[in-house]
Motif scaffolding. Structure first.
Motif, PDB file in Angstrom:
ATOM      1  N   LEU A  57       0.832  -1.201   0.000  1.00 43.57           N
ATOM      2  CA  LEU A  57       0.000   0.000   0.000  1.00 43.57           C
ATOM      3  C   LEU A  57       0.869   1.254   0.000  1.00 43.57           C
ATOM      4  CD1 LEU A  57      -2.644  -1.252   2.575  1.00 43.57           C
ATOM      5  CD2 LEU A  57      -2.848  -1.190   0.099  1.00 43.57           C
ATOM      6  N   MET A  78      -2.428  -6.640  -5.388  1.00 47.33           N
ATOM      7  CA  MET A  78      -3.245  -7.756  -5.872  1.00 47.33           C
ATOM      8  C   MET A  78      -2.440  -8.989  -6.234  1.00 47.33           C
ATOM      9  SD  MET A  78      -6.289  -5.921  -7.982  1.00 47.33           S
ATOM     10  CE  MET A  78      -7.132  -7.402  -8.439  1.00 47.33           C
ATOM     11  N   TYR A  82      -1.677 -11.882   1.083  1.00 49.72           N
ATOM     12  CA  TYR A  82      -1.902 -11.548   2.490  1.00 49.72           C
ATOM     13  C   TYR A  82      -3.364 -11.189   2.707  1.00 49.72           C
ATOM     14  CZ  TYR A  82      -1.995  -6.668   0.990  1.00 49.72           C
ATOM     15  OH  TYR A  82      -2.331  -5.497   0.372  1.00 49.72           O
ATOM     16  N   ILE A  84      -5.610  -8.559   5.305  1.00 51.66           N
ATOM     17  CA  ILE A  84      -5.308  -7.416   6.153  1.00 51.66           C
ATOM     18  C   ILE A  84      -6.534  -7.007   6.962  1.00 51.66           C
ATOM     19  CG2 ILE A  84      -5.804  -5.692   4.376  1.00 51.66           C
ATOM     20  CD1 ILE A  84      -3.246  -4.186   5.477  1.00 51.66           C
ATOM     21  N   PHE A  92     -17.649  -3.694   4.608  1.00 49.75           N
ATOM     22  CA  PHE A  92     -18.517  -3.012   3.645  1.00 49.75           C
ATOM     23  C   PHE A  92     -19.908  -2.875   4.271  1.00 49.75           C
ATOM     24  CE2 PHE A  92     -15.500  -5.537   0.954  1.00 49.75           C
ATOM     25  CZ  PHE A  92     -14.675  -4.459   0.687  1.00 49.75           C
ATOM     26  N   ARG A 108     -12.792 -15.419  -6.752  1.00 46.86           N
ATOM     27  CA  ARG A 108     -11.939 -16.551  -7.126  1.00 46.86           C
ATOM     28  C   ARG A 108     -12.754 -17.690  -7.699  1.00 46.86           C
ATOM     29  NH1 ARG A 108      -7.050 -15.972  -2.777  1.00 46.86           N
ATOM     30  NH2 ARG A 108      -7.190 -13.724  -2.862  1.00 46.86           N
TER      31      ARG A 108
ATOM     32  N   GLU B 472      -9.921   2.430   3.526  1.00 41.02           N
ATOM     33  CA  GLU B 472      -9.271   1.123   3.450  1.00 41.02           C
ATOM     34  C   GLU B 472     -10.085   0.116   2.652  1.00 41.02           C
ATOM     35  OE1 GLU B 472      -6.541   1.637   4.340  1.00 41.02           O
ATOM     36  OE2 GLU B 472      -6.297   2.618   6.275  1.00 41.02           O
ATOM     37  N   PHE B 473     -11.277   0.497   2.185  1.00 41.39           N
ATOM     38  CA  PHE B 473     -12.067  -0.426   1.364  1.00 41.39           C
ATOM     39  C   PHE B 473     -11.265  -0.915   0.169  1.00 41.39           C
ATOM     40  CE2 PHE B 473     -16.584   1.132   2.599  1.00 41.39           C
ATOM     41  CZ  PHE B 473     -16.405   0.567   3.837  1.00 41.39           C
ATOM     42  N   ALA B 475      -7.996  -0.935  -0.126  1.00 45.80           N
ATOM     43  CA  ALA B 475      -6.866  -1.759   0.316  1.00 45.80           C
ATOM     44  C   ALA B 475      -7.333  -3.179   0.616  1.00 45.80           C
ATOM     45  CB  ALA B 475      -6.229  -1.133   1.552  1.00 45.80           C
ATOM     46  N   VAL B 476      -8.476  -3.283   1.309  1.00 44.76           N
ATOM     47  CA  VAL B 476      -9.008  -4.610   1.631  1.00 44.76           C
ATOM     48  C   VAL B 476      -9.324  -5.366   0.346  1.00 44.76           C
ATOM     49  CG1 VAL B 476     -11.019  -5.797   2.565  1.00 44.76           C
ATOM     50  CG2 VAL B 476      -9.881  -4.035   3.909  1.00 44.76           C
ATOM     51  N   SER B 477      -9.974  -4.672  -0.605  1.00 48.36           N
ATOM     52  CA  SER B 477     -10.336  -5.331  -1.862  1.00 48.36           C
ATOM     53  C   SER B 477      -9.105  -5.854  -2.576  1.00 48.36           C
ATOM     54  CB  SER B 477     -11.064  -4.359  -2.782  1.00 48.36           C
ATOM     55  OG  SER B 477     -12.146  -3.802  -2.110  1.00 48.36           O
ATOM     56  N   GLN B 478      -8.048  -5.033  -2.577  1.00 48.83           N
ATOM     57  CA  GLN B 478      -6.839  -5.476  -3.258  1.00 48.83           C
ATOM     58  C   GLN B 478      -6.243  -6.696  -2.584  1.00 48.83           C
ATOM     59  OE1 GLN B 478      -4.080  -2.258  -3.858  1.00 48.83           O
ATOM     60  NE2 GLN B 478      -5.690  -0.988  -4.736  1.00 48.83           N
ATOM     61  N   SER B 479      -6.262  -6.697  -1.231  1.00 54.67           N
ATOM     62  CA  SER B 479      -5.687  -7.847  -0.531  1.00 54.67           C
ATOM     63  C   SER B 479      -6.506  -9.102  -0.834  1.00 54.67           C
ATOM     64  CB  SER B 479      -5.623  -7.585   0.966  1.00 54.67           C
ATOM     65  OG  SER B 479      -6.906  -7.747   1.551  1.00 54.67           O
ATOM     66  N   LEU B 480      -7.807  -8.914  -1.127  1.00 55.25           N
ATOM     67  CA  LEU B 480      -8.654 -10.062  -1.466  1.00 55.25           C
ATOM     68  C   LEU B 480      -8.641 -10.319  -2.973  1.00 55.25           C
ATOM     69  CD1 LEU B 480     -11.655  -9.202   0.877  1.00 55.25           C
ATOM     70  CD2 LEU B 480      -9.971 -11.019   1.201  1.00 55.25           C
ATOM     71  N   ARG B 481      -7.818  -9.561  -3.680  1.00 53.44           N
ATOM     72  CA  ARG B 481      -7.655  -9.680  -5.135  1.00 53.44           C
ATOM     73  C   ARG B 481      -8.952  -9.430  -5.885  1.00 53.44           C
ATOM     74  NH1 ARG B 481      -3.629 -14.822  -5.482  1.00 53.44           N
ATOM     75  NH2 ARG B 481      -2.358 -14.220  -3.713  1.00 53.44           N
TER      76      ARG B 481
END
Lengths: 362, 580
Positions: A57, A78, A82, A84, A92, A108, B472-473, B475-481
Motif C-alpha cells: 500500500l 493484488m 496476504y 489485512i 462493507f 476466485r 481502506e475499502f 486496500a481490503v479489496s486489493q488484498s482479497l484480489r
C-alpha cells in the motif's frame, strides 16, 4: 529449545522517505513461518508504514521484501498474498456479514455451495455462527473486528497483517479479543504481523516483538526478553513501568547514583563513564527480608502511595538521589509492613536486576 | 537479532539515496486492473482538457487575432478600451455587482440568522420559499418585475416617473436571483458554531450584542466572504437579467453576446470574455482560500447550538422572514399569474392561451422538450461521469503525475462564467478544421457544455461523499484480489447513492434553468426553454415567455419532489445497514 522455523518473510534494508523526512531508515528483519510478530512503538515510529510497505500500500524508497522465497518488492497488492485487518474494521456497510466474508471468494470463482460452507465455517471459527444475514452496523465493534478477521483469512492467505486491530475497541473487549485472536492465529498457524502501540497487547499476544522508534528497530526479542532485558533505554522506558536513573561508573562492578553506590553486572568499558543510566523494574524493589547488610539496600522515605488493586505503587525518595523511584508492593507486603506516606523503609534491588546503559541521545 | 540502525549513506544498496546522487525510487508494478483504472482516469482528464481547457485557450488566442484570423497582438484590447460605450460596461458591471452584493448579503444573513438562531415557526417552509428562485432561470425575476413595474406593469404608479428598465431593474432582479445562493452558504456557516462558546459567554454574563459581535460574526466570517464572492460573481456574469430588463444599460455579459452573435466580432468578444474572467478568477481564488480555512473550524466534538425562545426577538425575526417570503412569492407568483392572463394588461381573464398558442402552436414547445432531454442526459450521464471521475481520482492508484492536473480541471470550471465558457465552445467547435466540429449544433454539445459548466459543485459533492467512506475499502479489496470496479459497483455506488442523487438533481435543475453558456450553442433544432424565454421576450411576446418560465419552474419543482421521494424510499430501503 526447538529449532526455530524457517523465515517466511524477509525484509532487507527497507527504507522509506517522505520528501526529506525519513520514515524508515534501513530496516532489516525476518519473520518466521507461523509466528505472531508484533511491531511495537509510539505513534510516528514507522511501524504502520512498514506494515503498509509489506502490503504494497506504500512503496519503499529502497530495499527488498521476500515472502515465501518470492521477491515481492515491486508487486502490486493484488499480486501479493496476504489478508489485512484495519483499526476501522473496513467492513462493507451495505453488504451482509456473509457477503463480507465471502467477498474475496466470489472473485476466485469458488462454487457457491463451497463458498457458503466456507463462510459458515469461518463464522463459527470467529464465534459468530448466526451473524451471516446481519449487516455490520448491527454488530458491536468487537464482533465487527472478528468478522474483518474472518474476511481476511477466508482466502487462506500466507500472511495476516493486523494494523492496530484492537485500538478502536473499549478496554474489556480488547482484552478478550486479544486472547481470541492469538488462539485463532495459533490454530491456523498463519504467519501474522500485528502493529500496535499498546505494550500490553504486544507482551500478551506476540511470539516476538519488534520495538521501533524513529523509523529504526530498537530491539527484536520475545516478550520476556524485551521486558526483562531491554536492549536500549528507549525499550526499557517504553515497555512496562521503569526506573531509569542517571548514573556514573564507579570502578569495576559498581555505579554511583546520586550519592549512593550500587553493585551491578556490567560491561567493563562503562567503569569510567559518567553518562550511564541504570534501569530496574518497580517490582524488582524488595522490602521483605532487607536489612542493613543486604547488598544494594538503602533507606527510603515513602512519598506517595497509589492503590492499584492487587498491588500498590510507592513513590520513594532515597538519600542523595534527586529522582524519585517507584516500587510495586503486593497487597500482602503492604499489609505486613504497614506502609504509609512519610514512613521510612529499607529497600533493596538485587544485583542481577540492575541493568546499565550508556545514555543515548534520549 | 537486533539490528543497529545505521545511516544508509555509502551502503551499496540499489535505489538507496546516497551522497553521490539520487537514484529514482522504485515503483510498484501495475496490476492489469490498475492499468484499466489509469486508462479511464487519463480518458476522463483528456475529456476535461478537450471540453474545458481547449475552449478557454481558444478565447485567449482569438483575443489576439483580427476578423480574418491574422495575429494582431493587443490591438483588440486597445480598440476595446477606446470604444467608450464598451469601456463603460466594465464600470456598469462592477458597480451593479457590488451593489447587489451589498444588498443581498445583509438580507440573506438576517434570514439565515432567523433560521438558525431563533425559535420561529415554519422554518422548513420559509427556507423552501426562499430557495424557489433556484428552480427558475434567473431572468424569471426580470420578467416578473416587468409585469409589476414595467411600462404596462400593474404597480407602475408606485415608481412615479422612474423606469424599472435599466440598472434599477437589474439590481432588483439580481437580488432575488442571488438570494438563495447566499442563503445556503450562510445557513451552513451559522449552523457550524459550537454551542459551548455561547454557554461559556453566557456564564460570563456577556450581553447578547457582544455575543453576536464576538462569537456569531467571527464564526460566520468565512461564510460571509464566501457568500459575497458567490453573489458578486453571479451578478457580474449573469446574462439573462440584463438582457431582459436592462434596456440600454450595457453590461459585460450582454456585450459579449452582442459582439459575437450580433456583430460577429470574435476578437472583441474574446477581449470581453477575458475581462470577465479576471475578476471572477480573483473572487474564485479568494473563495477557494476561504473554503480551506472554513473546514478547519469544524470539529467533530462541537455541540450544535439550540436556540431558546425569546418572544420579542422571535416575533421580529418571524415578521422579517415572512416579509421576504411574501416578496419571493410575489415575484414568482407574478410570472405564473401573468402566464395565464389572456391579454395583459387589458383582459385579465384566465386562459391557457400563452401555453396553447404562444408555445405549442408557435412550435416553441419543442424547446421545452429539448430542455427536459438535455436535463435528463446531464442528470444521468453527467452524474455518472462526474462520480466515476471523482472515484478514480480519490480511490485508485497509479498515474500520480496526472492526478493533480485532472483535479485542477475538475475544480476550475466554477471560476469560469457561463458566457465565457459558451464563447470558448463556439470559438473552438465552429472551426471546421477541428475534428470535433461535427458536434457543433447538436444536443451532444449542449449536454457536454452543461456538465462542464456545473462540474465543480458536482465534483465536490462526489469527493465529499467519497472521503466519508473508509479509505481502506480499496486496500481490503486489493488484498482479497478483487479488482476496483467490483468494489465500485458493489460497495462505493450503493454507499454513495444519496450523493449521486444529489449530483443528478443539481445537474437536472441547472440544465433546465441555465441560459448563459448555451445561448451561444443552440441550433434551430436544439433551442432550449430558457433560451426561448430570451427570444420570446425579445420578440415582445412576454406572455409566452412567462408561460415558458412557469413550465421550467414547475418541472424543476416536480423533479425536486421526485428526487425527495426517491431519497426517502432509498433511506427506508437501506435503513438496515445505514445505522442501527
Amino acid at each position: 529449545m526447538s529449532v526455530s522455523p524457517p523465515d517466511y518473510l524477509v525484509l532487507e534494508h527497507v527504507r522509506k522517505e517522505f520528501g526529506s523526512f525519513v520514515a524508515l531508515g534501513d530496516v532489516s528483519l525476518s519473520v518466521r513461518a507461523g509466528e505472531l510478530l508484533c511491531f511495537l512503538g509510539p505513534s510516528g515510529c514507522g511501524k504502520t508504514t512498514l506494515l503498509r510497505i509489506i502490503a504494497g500500500l506504500e512503496t519503499q524508497s529502497a530495499g527488498r521484501i521476500i515472502q515465501g522465497g518470492r521477491d515481492i518488492s515491486l508487486l502490486p497488492p493484488m499480486k501479493r498474498d496476504y489478508g489485512i485487518v484495519f483499526q476501522s474494521y473496513a467492513l462493507f456497510p451495505n453488504l451482509t456479514i456473509a457477503q463480507n466474508v465471502a467477498y474475496g471468494l466470489v472473485n476466485r470463482r469458488v462454487p457457491r455451495a463451497e463458498r457458503d460452507r466456507r463462510v459458515a465455517e469461518l463464522l463459527t471459527l470467529v464465534g459468530l455462527p448466526d451473524s451471516g444475514p446481519k449487516y455490520p452496523a448491527q454488530l458491536s465493534g468487537g464482533q465487527q473486528q472478528r468478522i474483518a478477521i474472518a474476511r481476511a483469512i477466508a482466502t487462506s492467505p500466507g500472511l495476516m497483517l493486523l494494523d492496530e486491530p484492537l485500538s478502536a475497541l473499549d478496554a474489556r473487549v480488547r482484552v478478550r479479543l486479544r486472547g481470541e485472536i492469538r488462539s485463532l492465529q495459533q490454530r491456523l498457524a498463519v504467519t501474522t504481523i500485528l502493529v500496535t502501540h499498546d505494550q500490553e497487547e504486544a507482551l500478551t499476544m506476540a511470539d516476538r516483538i519488534v520495538v521501533m522508534n524513529h523509523g529504526a528497530i530498537e530491539q527484536v526479542g520475545t516478550p520476556f526478553e524485551v521486558y526483562r532485558n531491554p536492549a536500549t533505554p528507549f525499550v526499557a522506558d517504553f515497555v512496562g513501568k521503569t526506573n531509569l536513573l542517571p548514573a556514573a561508573g564507579a570502578g569495576e562492578g559498581r555505579v554511583r547514583i546520586g550519592d549512593q553506590r550500587f553493585a551491578c553486572e556490567f560491561d567493563g568499558a562503562f567503569a569510567k563513564r559518567t553518562d550511564l543510566k541504570v534501569f530496574f523494574r518497580p517490582e524488582d524493589v524488595q522490602v521483605r527480608g532487607v536489612g542493613g547488610e543486604t547488598p544494594n539496600s538503602a533507606a527510603a522515605v515513602v512519598q506517595g502511595l497509589e492503590f492499584l488493586g492487587s498491588y500498590s505503587r510507592l513513590t520513594l525518595r532515597l538519600n542523595g538521589i534527586d529522582q524519585a523511584l517507584i516500587a510495586d508492593l503486593s497487597v500482602n507486603d503492604l499489609a505486613e509492613f504497614r506502609v504509609k506516606p512519610g514512613d521510612t523503609l529499607r529497600v533493596a534491588v538485587p544485583v542481577d536486576r540492575l541493568r546499565v546503559f550508556a545514555a543515548g541521545p534520549e | 537479532m537486533a539490528t543497529t540502525p545505521e545511516p544508509a549513506f555509502g551502503t551499496a544498496l540499489p535505489g538507496a539515496s546516497s551522497l553521490v546522487g539520487r537514484i529514482r525510487a522504485p515503483r510498484l508494478r501495475n496490476h492489469w486492473s490498475d492499468r484499466i483504472g489509469i486508462a479511464l482516469l487519463v480518458l476522463a482528464g483528456a475529456g476535461l482538457a478537450v471540453f474545458f481547457l481547449a475552449p478557454l485557450v481558444t478565447i485567449l488566442l482569438k483575443a489576439l487575432q483580427d476578423r480574418s484570423g491574422a495575429w494582431v497582438g493587443f490591438a483588440n484590447f486597445t480598440t476595446y478600451f477606446q470604444t467608450p460605450a464598451l469601456a463603460q460596461s466594465i464600470w456598469n458591471s462592477l458597480w451593479v455587482s457590488v451593489m447587489v452584493t451589498a444588498i443581498v448579503i445583509p438580507l440573506a444573513f438576517l434570514f439565515a440568522y432567523a433560521l438558525t438562531r431563533s425559535c420561529i415557526r415554519g422554518k422548513a417552509l420559509l427556507r423552501n420559499i426562499a430557495m424557489v428562485p433556484i428552480l427558475a432561470p434567473s431572468l424569471l425575476a426580470a420578467i416578473s418585475f416587468i409585469f409589476w413595474f414595467g411600462n404596462q406593469g400593474i404597480a407602475k404608479a408606485l415608481l412615479g416617473d422612474a423606469q424599472i428598465y435599466g440598472a434599477k431593474g437589474i439590481v432588483l432582479s439580481l437580488c432575488f436571483a442571488t438570494f438563495p445562493h447566499a442563503l445556503m452558504i450562510l445557513v451552513t456557516a451559522l449552523s457550524l458554531t459550537d454551542a459551548r462558546l455561547y454557554e461559556a459567554a453566557y456564564a460570563l454574563g456577556t450581553p447578547r450584542w457582544r455575543r453576536f459581535l464576538t462569537i456569531t460574526l467571527p464564526g460566520a466570517k468565512y461564510g460571509l466572504i464566501s457568500a459575497a464572492m458567490v453573489v458578486f460573481t453571479y451578478a457580474l456574469s449573469d446574462f439573462g437579467i440584463p438582457k431582459v430588463i436592462g434596456g440600454n444599460f450595457n453590461m459585460l455579459a450582454t456585450d459579449i453576446f452582442k459582439l459575437v452573435i450580433g456583430q460577429q466580432d470574435f476578437g472583441k468578444g474574446a477581449v470581453v470574455g477575458i475581462l470577465l474572467l479576471a475578476p471572477v478568477a480573483i473572487t474564485y481564488a479568494v473563495d477557494t482560500w476561504v473554503q480551506r480555512r472554513q473546514s478547519a473550524l469544524l470539529t467533530a466534538r462541537s455541540v450544535p447550538y439550540v436556540p431558546k425562545p425569546s418572544r420579542g426577538f422571535d416575533w421580529l425575526m418571524s415578521a422579517y422572514c415572512w416579509l421576504v417570503a411574501a416578496l419571493m412569492l410575489a415575484m414568482i407568483g407574478m410570472a405564473v399569474f401573468a402566464s395565464f392572463v389572456k391579454f395583459w394588461p387589458y383582459d385579465f381573464t384566465m386562459s391557457l392561451n400563452h401555453y396553447r398558442m404562444g408555445l405549442v402552436e408557435a412550435g416553441i414547445f419543442e424547446a421545452y422538450v429539448n430542455s427536459v432531454t438535455l436535463a435528463a442526459f446531464c442528470a444521468t450521464f453527467g452524474a455518472a461521469f462526474v462520480f466515476g471521475a471523482a472515484y478514480l481520482l480519490e480511490k485508485t492508484r497509479g498515474a500520480e503525475g496526472w492526478r493533480p492536473f485532472v483535479r485542477l480541471l475538475a475544480v476550475l470550471p466554477m471560476g469560469v462564467p457561463g458566457m465565457v465558457l459558451g464563447l470558448g465552445y463556439i470559438f473552438f467547435f465552429v472551426q471546421e478544421s477541428n475534428p470535433l466540429h461535427f458536434l457543433y449544433g447538436t444536443m451532444a454539445i449542449l449536454v457536454v457544455n452543461t456538465i462542464v459548466h456545473y462540474y465543480t459543485s458536482s465534483h465536490l459533492t462526489a469527493v465529499t461523499a467519497l472521503k466519508q467512506i473508509d479509505n481502506e475499502f480499496e486496500a481490503v479489496s486489493q488484498s482479497l484480489r478483487v479488482p476496483f470496479w467490483v468494489t465500485f459497483h458493489r460497495v462505493t455506488v450503493p454507499v454513495c447513492l444519496p450523493a449521486l442523487l444529489e449530483i443528478s438533481r443539481y445537474l437536472f435543475v441547472n440544465a433546465m434553468t441555465t441560459v448563459s453558456a448555451v445561448v451561444f450553442l443552440y441550433s434551430p433544432k436544439t433551442t432550449l426553454a430558457s433560451v426561448a424565454i430570451v427570444n420570446l421576450d425579445e420578440a415582445g411576446d412576454i406572455g409566452a415567455a412567462s408561460a415558458m418560465a412557469t413550465l421550467i419552474v414547475v418541472t424543476s419543482a416536480l423533479v425536486c419532489v421526485a428526487y425527495y421521494f426517491l431519497q426517502t424510499w432509498l433511506d427506508r430501503r437501506t435503513q438496515a445497514w445505514r445505522q442501527s
